[in-house]
Design an enzyme around this catalytic site. Structure first.
Site, PDB file in Angstrom:
ATOM      1  N   TYR A  29      -1.817  -0.650  10.532  1.00 13.06           N
ATOM      2  CA  TYR A  29      -1.883  -0.960   9.102  1.00 13.06           C
ATOM      3  C   TYR A  29      -0.631  -0.444   8.391  1.00 13.06           C
ATOM      4  O   TYR A  29       0.006  -1.173   7.624  1.00 13.06           O
ATOM      5  CB  TYR A  29      -3.153  -0.357   8.494  1.00 13.06           C
ATOM      6  CG  TYR A  29      -3.363  -0.695   7.044  1.00 13.06           C
ATOM      7  CD1 TYR A  29      -3.818  -1.954   6.660  1.00 13.06           C
ATOM      8  CD2 TYR A  29      -3.095   0.242   6.042  1.00 13.06           C
ATOM      9  CE1 TYR A  29      -4.006  -2.267   5.315  1.00 13.06           C
ATOM     10  CE2 TYR A  29      -3.283  -0.058   4.706  1.00 13.06           C
ATOM     11  CZ  TYR A  29      -3.740  -1.312   4.356  1.00 13.06           C
ATOM     12  OH  TYR A  29      -3.918  -1.631   3.023  1.00 13.06           O
ATOM     13  N   SER A  88       0.843  -1.204   0.000  1.00  8.20           N
ATOM     14  CA  SER A  88       0.000   0.000   0.000  1.00  8.20           C
ATOM     15  C   SER A  88       0.875   1.249   0.000  1.00  8.20           C
ATOM     16  O   SER A  88       2.033   1.197   0.438  1.00  8.20           O
ATOM     17  CB  SER A  88      -0.867  -0.006   1.265  1.00  8.20           C
ATOM     18  OG  SER A  88      -1.517   1.238   1.436  1.00  8.20           O
ATOM     19  N   LYS A 116       2.333  -2.721   6.478  1.00 11.07           N
ATOM     20  CA  LYS A 116       2.679  -2.585   5.056  1.00 11.07           C
ATOM     21  C   LYS A 116       4.152  -2.200   4.888  1.00 11.07           C
ATOM     22  O   LYS A 116       4.799  -2.607   3.920  1.00 11.07           O
ATOM     23  CB  LYS A 116       1.742  -1.584   4.376  1.00 11.07           C
ATOM     24  CG  LYS A 116       0.293  -2.072   4.286  1.00 11.07           C
ATOM     25  CD  LYS A 116       0.155  -3.397   3.548  1.00 11.07           C
ATOM     26  CE  LYS A 116      -1.278  -3.814   3.322  1.00 11.07           C
ATOM     27  NZ  LYS A 116      -1.417  -5.102   2.615  1.00 11.07           N
TER      28      LYS A 116
HETATM   29  P1  NDP Z   1     -11.048  -6.538   0.856  1.00 10.91           P
HETATM   30  O1  NDP Z   1     -11.377  -6.320   2.293  1.00 10.91           O
HETATM   31  O2  NDP Z   1     -12.038  -6.147  -0.179  1.00 10.91           O
HETATM   32  O3  NDP Z   1     -10.637  -8.075   0.622  1.00 10.91           O
HETATM   33  C1  NDP Z   1      -9.731  -8.707   1.470  1.00 10.91           C
HETATM   34  C2  NDP Z   1      -9.846 -10.198   1.270  1.00 10.91           C
HETATM   35  O4  NDP Z   1      -8.877 -10.846   2.128  1.00 10.91           O
HETATM   36  C3  NDP Z   1     -11.213 -10.743   1.666  1.00 10.91           C
HETATM   37  O5  NDP Z   1     -11.611 -11.747   0.786  1.00 10.91           O
HETATM   38  C4  NDP Z   1     -10.950 -11.307   3.065  1.00 10.91           C
HETATM   39  O6  NDP Z   1     -11.843 -12.313   3.462  1.00 10.91           O
HETATM   40  C5  NDP Z   1      -9.545 -11.863   2.870  1.00 10.91           C
HETATM   41  N1  NDP Z   1      -8.918 -12.104   4.161  1.00 10.91           N
HETATM   42  C6  NDP Z   1      -8.753 -11.213   5.168  1.00 10.91           C
HETATM   43  N2  NDP Z   1      -8.233 -11.811   6.236  1.00 10.91           N
HETATM   44  C7  NDP Z   1      -8.066 -13.122   5.911  1.00 10.91           C
HETATM   45  C8  NDP Z   1      -7.584 -14.258   6.613  1.00 10.91           C
HETATM   46  N3  NDP Z   1      -7.198 -14.184   7.886  1.00 10.91           N
HETATM   47  N4  NDP Z   1      -7.543 -15.445   5.966  1.00 10.91           N
HETATM   48  C9  NDP Z   1      -7.954 -15.540   4.681  1.00 10.91           C
HETATM   49  N5  NDP Z   1      -8.435 -14.507   3.974  1.00 10.91           N
HETATM   50  C10 NDP Z   1      -8.490 -13.312   4.584  1.00 10.91           C
HETATM   51  O7  NDP Z   1      -9.674  -5.764   0.658  1.00 10.91           O
HETATM   52  P2  NDP Z   1      -8.997  -5.144  -0.667  1.00 10.91           P
HETATM   53  O8  NDP Z   1      -9.312  -5.955  -1.851  1.00 10.91           O
HETATM   54  O9  NDP Z   1      -9.258  -3.700  -0.661  1.00 10.91           O
HETATM   55  O10 NDP Z   1      -7.469  -5.325  -0.274  1.00 10.91           O
HETATM   56  C11 NDP Z   1      -6.635  -6.261  -0.942  1.00 10.91           C
HETATM   57  C12 NDP Z   1      -5.206  -5.870  -0.652  1.00 10.91           C
HETATM   58  O11 NDP Z   1      -4.972  -4.543  -1.130  1.00 10.91           O
HETATM   59  C13 NDP Z   1      -4.863  -5.843   0.837  1.00 10.91           C
HETATM   60  O12 NDP Z   1      -3.569  -6.328   1.023  1.00 10.91           O
HETATM   61  C14 NDP Z   1      -4.928  -4.366   1.174  1.00 10.91           C
HETATM   62  O13 NDP Z   1      -4.139  -4.053   2.299  1.00 10.91           O
HETATM   63  C15 NDP Z   1      -4.396  -3.770  -0.101  1.00 10.91           C
HETATM   64  N6  NDP Z   1      -4.733  -2.379  -0.326  1.00 10.91           N
HETATM   65  C16 NDP Z   1      -6.043  -1.972  -0.343  1.00 10.91           C
HETATM   66  C17 NDP Z   1      -6.344  -0.651  -0.549  1.00 10.91           C
HETATM   67  C18 NDP Z   1      -7.742  -0.153  -0.555  1.00 10.91           C
HETATM   68  O14 NDP Z   1      -7.934   1.078  -0.458  1.00 10.91           O
HETATM   69  N7  NDP Z   1      -8.752  -1.001  -0.692  1.00 10.91           N
HETATM   70  C19 NDP Z   1      -5.289   0.354  -0.770  1.00 10.91           C
HETATM   71  C20 NDP Z   1      -3.949  -0.193  -0.757  1.00 10.91           C
HETATM   72  C21 NDP Z   1      -3.708  -1.500  -0.535  1.00 10.91           C
HETATM   73  P3  NDP Z   1     -13.067 -11.936   4.482  1.00 10.91           P
HETATM   74  O15 NDP Z   1     -13.829 -10.846   3.820  1.00 10.91           O
HETATM   75  O16 NDP Z   1     -13.801 -13.210   4.587  1.00 10.91           O
HETATM   76  O17 NDP Z   1     -12.411 -11.493   5.758  1.00 10.91           O
END
Ligand code: NDP
Length: 244
Positions: free
Chosen positions: A149, A136, A153
């Site tokens: 967070y 991020s 990262k």
């Molecule tokens: P979402 O919350 O939309 O999706 C995250 C996914 O990860 C979900 O499917 C969630 O499952 C899964 N997940 C979380 N914890 C676990 C766990 N313990 N075991 C297995 N699966 C898990 O997030 P984003 O798509 O937005 O984020 C994706 C990546 O991008 C992350 O690394 C985030 O830090 C990064 N990012 C996001 C930004 C944003 O603004 N959205 C900006 C910069 C980086 P469940 O829902 O069931 O918990």
């Protein structure tokens, strides 16, 4: 730029929602056999309805032993995307040890663990591979109420560099993408308030948040041979936020 992953096996964590889900579908669209890993079975069910060729794996990646067991018969993986992560918002003075452990367990430790398992297989086969960690802009810029967070990262960025250093000789490239805000479920949690959103977009030279597709396209590039000399980079997908 056409990218084909025909003949490759890929694994994506956090494949149930947001960036991980879109990456899973894009990889399948480009011809890869994809293993989708997340912890909510309902998300995997809907993903399979959308793309029946995907193999699904339901596990809580915060659980080291459960992850070890779930991935032991995973087979050969050529491409890995560590996208699973969680967040929680609080002022620095209110951070608790429970929140600290929860975020570090998923955002850093799980990425390390899954990468170790996959890299062992890549090294044993001698086939090399490509790994992308989803980091991020928060790794390099302090964001109010994002103490843990941001710290996770920053740790992930250094993990990316260490993996690039030690896995490079095995023909395994490791890079990260570092997006600005994307309005996924996670993005909405932190940036839905109009004042917060406009304060952030005003600091992005291009003047708007990233789309999921922007991040996915960069991930596909880093996974592919189009970036075959790129190793250990933390690549912003941020409209210029980190440049200022
Ligand atoms: P979402 O919350 O939309 O999706 C995250 C996914 O990860 C979900 O499917 C969630 O499952 C899964 N997940 C979380 N914890 C676990 C766990 N313990 N075991 C297995 N699966 C898990 O997030 P984003 O798509 O937005 O984020 C994706 C990546 O991008 C992350 O690394 C985030 O830090 C990064 N990012 C996001 C930004 C944003 O603004 N959205 C900006 C910069 C980086 P469940 O829902 O069931 O918990």
């Amino acid at each position: 730029m056409e990218i084909s992953f025909a003949g490759y096996r890929a694994m994506v964590t956090g494949a149930g929602k947001g960036i991980g889900r879109a990456t899973t579908l894009a990889l399948a669209h480009c011809g890869a056999k994809v293993v989708a890993v997340t912890r909510s079975q309902a998300d995997l069910n809907s993903l399979l309805l959308e793309c029946p060729s995907i193999t699904s794996l339901c596990v809580d990646l915060a659980d080291w032993e459960a992850t070890e067991a779930a991935l032991q018969h995973i087979g050969s993986i050529d491409l890995l995307v560590n996208s699973a992560a969680c967040t929680s918002l609080q002022p620095f003075l209110e951070v608790t040890p429970e929140q600290f452990d929860k975020l570090f367990n998923v955002n850093v430790k799980a990425a390390l663990h899954v990468s170790q398992i996959v890299a062992h297989g890549m090294i044993a086969r001698g086939s090399g591979g490509s790994i992308v960690n989803v980091s991020s802009q928060a790794s390099q810029c302090a964001l109010r109420d994002h103490t843990i967070y941001c710290a996770t990262k920053a740790a992930l960025d250094m993990l990316t560099k260490m993996m690039a250093l030690e896995l490079g000789p095995h023909k395994i490239r490791v890079n990260s993408v570092n997006p600005t805000v994307v309005m996924t479920e996670m993005g909405r949690l932190a940036w839905s308030e109009p004042e917060k959103a406009s304060a952030m977009t005003s600091r992005i030279p291009l003047g708007h948040f990233a789309e999921v597709e922007d991040v996915v396209n960069t991930i596909l590039f880093l996974l592919s041979d189009k970036s075959k000399m790129t190793n250990g980079v933390t690549l912003p997908v941020d409209g210029g936020f980190l440049a200022c």
